[in-house]
Design a protein around this motif. Structure first.
Motif, mmCIF file in Angstrom:
data_model
loop_
_atom_site.group_PDB
_atom_site.id
_atom_site.type_symbol
_atom_site.label_atom_id
_atom_site.label_comp_id
_atom_site.label_asym_id
_atom_site.label_seq_id
_atom_site.Cartn_x
_atom_site.Cartn_y
_atom_site.Cartn_z
ATOM 1 N N ILE A 126 -1.701 3.626 8.751
ATOM 2 C CA ILE A 126 -2.127 3.117 8.198
ATOM 3 C C ILE A 126 -3.024 2.765 6.949
ATOM 4 O O ILE A 126 -3.954 3.901 6.992
ATOM 5 C CB ILE A 126 -3.089 1.973 9.377
ATOM 6 N N CYS A 127 -3.933 1.902 6.543
ATOM 7 C CA CYS A 127 -4.901 2.345 5.745
ATOM 8 C C CYS A 127 -5.733 0.726 5.957
ATOM 9 O O CYS A 127 -5.293 -0.103 6.348
ATOM 10 C CB CYS A 127 -4.147 2.608 4.345
ATOM 11 N N CYS A 154 1.062 3.953 2.334
ATOM 12 C CA CYS A 154 1.463 3.727 3.980
ATOM 13 C C CYS A 154 2.731 3.385 3.711
ATOM 14 O O CYS A 154 3.614 3.744 3.460
ATOM 15 C CB CYS A 154 0.544 3.307 4.556
ATOM 16 N N CYS A 211 0.704 -1.297 -0.260
ATOM 17 C CA CYS A 211 -0.263 0.116 -0.111
ATOM 18 C C CYS A 211 1.157 1.508 0.163
ATOM 19 O O CYS A 211 2.558 1.250 0.206
ATOM 20 C CB CYS A 211 -1.126 -0.040 0.942
ATOM 21 N N CYS A 225 -3.544 -2.455 4.607
ATOM 22 C CA CYS A 225 -2.397 -3.037 5.356
ATOM 23 C C CYS A 225 -2.946 -3.807 7.132
ATOM 24 O O CYS A 225 -2.278 -3.832 7.709
ATOM 25 C CB CYS A 225 -1.550 -2.190 5.700
HETATM 26 ZN ZN ZN Z 1 -1.227 1.062 4.216
#
Ligand code: ZN
Length: 474
Positions: free
Chosen positions: A39-40, A27, A25, A43
């Motif tokens: 974070i997203c 991030c 990702c 993840c």
């Molecule tokens: Zn992420």
């Protein structure tokens, strides 16, 4: 004493790659940050979120593999490694099982042992649990979740705790030189799992091994292995059998204790990761990656000794830290007096940075080059050159300005040179006679006397020139 057992050690080294973003990702992958700010949905494994491979992570891993003499699999793919633990919100880790990126590498140690590298695969890190025993609470920080990692798996070729520590420190240094990992063990960017077993001396049959997990300093790697060798020796001496298991090392007591036995080992239920396409490489991709590998420490040592004329020891000391070797390289690019730069560098620069944690020299290579040049040209004398470096470290500033402000600039006072030397000649007619009779070593006496009398007024070079002229006229 005849050794009864051979020690057999294999390592699994986890190194966090220093890419800007995470493995799957976008991030931020840098260390630190308030808990759960990097974070997203990807993840943290939210339903429907899909991973996208970070190509920089693949390139970094490939660079590490090539530098460690690995073959690159032309076809590589990812697998899911399933396990349940609160630091892993997806409940699986994206890793590589049967088609890792790099295979069949090797690294030679100073003992002559060649450690074969079974494979290097790419995977993602897990988050971090913080346990508050006092309140009986546990907290999860997912900032590290999905930061790209490489796992370097060796064959059981290592024969002692010293060799294991050297292997890990050499890997750490290589990864730094390759710019793929910052190798800060205190921040967890390199961790090692160690497999230790004993076998009767000379036997080719391996004994049952214990795996010690998550060692995060060179010292704890060495201590854990030593304590494990002692424990297994005692068991075997008592007629017992070593149980294959996973153990943990306690830094405070210096001993290992059982974590889980083979029967309770995790079944990771690996299967191919369906959300990420397999990667294929062409010959050109691999040639390109090879061409981008910077000089490694041993190659820099070779250049310093063969091309720059430094001693083996000096070259080795400079390359022990990448940032120091980089600083030296940038200085000699500006001022290619390799030995003179090395001399002041080894004494004045290394001495001042070696006790600090920061991996940065607080002065610029350009300013340092200027100081060496000033000393070489006798614009300042050598001791004053050292003072200039000290002042630059402590207060900053331009070397020429510092030299002027402190009266370090040597002024060539030709009248004073003539006066001092003429006076010395007049005072010691006996030595002049000696010189005429072939005792040429009296030159050194006059040189020493004149140097002392003319400190700060003339350079040794012009004093010598005037003396040579005087003697030639006798
Ligand atoms: Zn992420």
């Amino acid at each position: 004493m005849c050794k009864k057992y051979d020690t057999v050690i294999g390592l699994e080294i986890h190194a966090e790659l220093s890419t800007k973003t995470k493995a799957f990702c976008t991030c931020d992958a840098s260390f630190g940050g308030d808990p759960n700010t990097h974070i997203c949905p990807v993840c943290t494994g939210q339903p429907g979120a899909l991973p996208v491979i970070n190509h920089a992570a693949v390139e970094y891993a490939m660079r590490a593999g090539l530098a460690l003499n690995c073959d690159i699999n032309r076809y590589t793919r990812f697998d899911r490694k399933n396990y349940f633990y609160p630091d892993l919100p997806k409940a699986y880790q994206i890793s590589q099982l049967d088609l890792p990126l790099c295979i069949n590498g090797s690294l030679e140690l100073s003992t002559g042992t060649v450690v074969r590298i079974h494979q290097i695969h790419l995977e993602e890190d897990a988050g971090k649990m913080v346990h508050d025993d006092y309140h009986g609470e546990s907290w999860a920080d997912y900032n590290r979740c999905s930061v790209p990692l490489i796992e370097i798996v060796t064959e059981p070729d290592i024969k002692s705790s010293e060799e294991a520590a050297e292997f890990v420190s050499k890997i750490a240094l290589y990864l730094k030189y390759l710019n793929v990992c910052d190798a800060k063990m205190q921040e967890g960017s390199i961790r090692a799992d160690v497999n230790v077993s004993l076998k009767p001396a000379g036997s080719s049959v391996l004994g049952d091994r214990a795996e010690i997990k998550n060692l995060n300093s060179f010292r704890s790697i060495q201590r854990a292995i030593e304590s494990e060798i002692a424990r297994q020796t005692e068991i075997l001496e008592g007629g017992g059998k070593v149980v294959q298991e996973t153990r943990r090392f306690d830094d405070a007591t210096g001993t290992t204790s059982s974590l889980r036995s083979k029967e309770n080992a995790n079944d990771y239920r690996y299967f191919p990761e369906p959300d990420i396409l397999a990667i294929t490489f062409t010959e050109e991709d691999i040639e390109k990656a090879k061409s981008e590998i910077p000089l490694l420490p041993h190659q820099r040592v070779e250049r310093y000794t063969k091309e720059y004329g430094l001693t083996d020891e000096d070259a080795r000391v400079i390359t022990l830290e990448k940032y120091l070797s980089d600083f030296y390289d940038r200085t000699v690019e500006i001022y290619p007096q390799y030995k003179n730069v090395a001399n002041l560098f080894l004494t004045e620069i290394m001495r001042r940075v070696k006790d600090t944690d920061s991996e940065e020299v607080p002065i610029s290579p350009k300013d340092f080059a200027k100081v060496v040049q000033m000393a070489d040209k006798n614009t300042v004398n050598r001791n004053d050159a050292k003072s200039i470096i000290r002042i630059m470290f402590e207060e900053g500033g331009d070397p020429e300005e510092i030299a002027k402000a402190n009266g370090f600039i040597v002024v060539e006072d030709t009248a004073a040179i003539a006066e001092v030397i003429d006076k010395l000649f007049a005072e010691r007619p006996d030595l002049i006679e000696d010189y005429k009779n072939g005792k040429t070593n009296v030159f050194g006496f006059f040189m020493g006397q004149a140097n002392r009398a003319l400190t700060g007024k003339a350079t040794p070079m012009s004093i010598k020139a005037y003396l040579e002229k005087k003697f030639s006229e006798l």
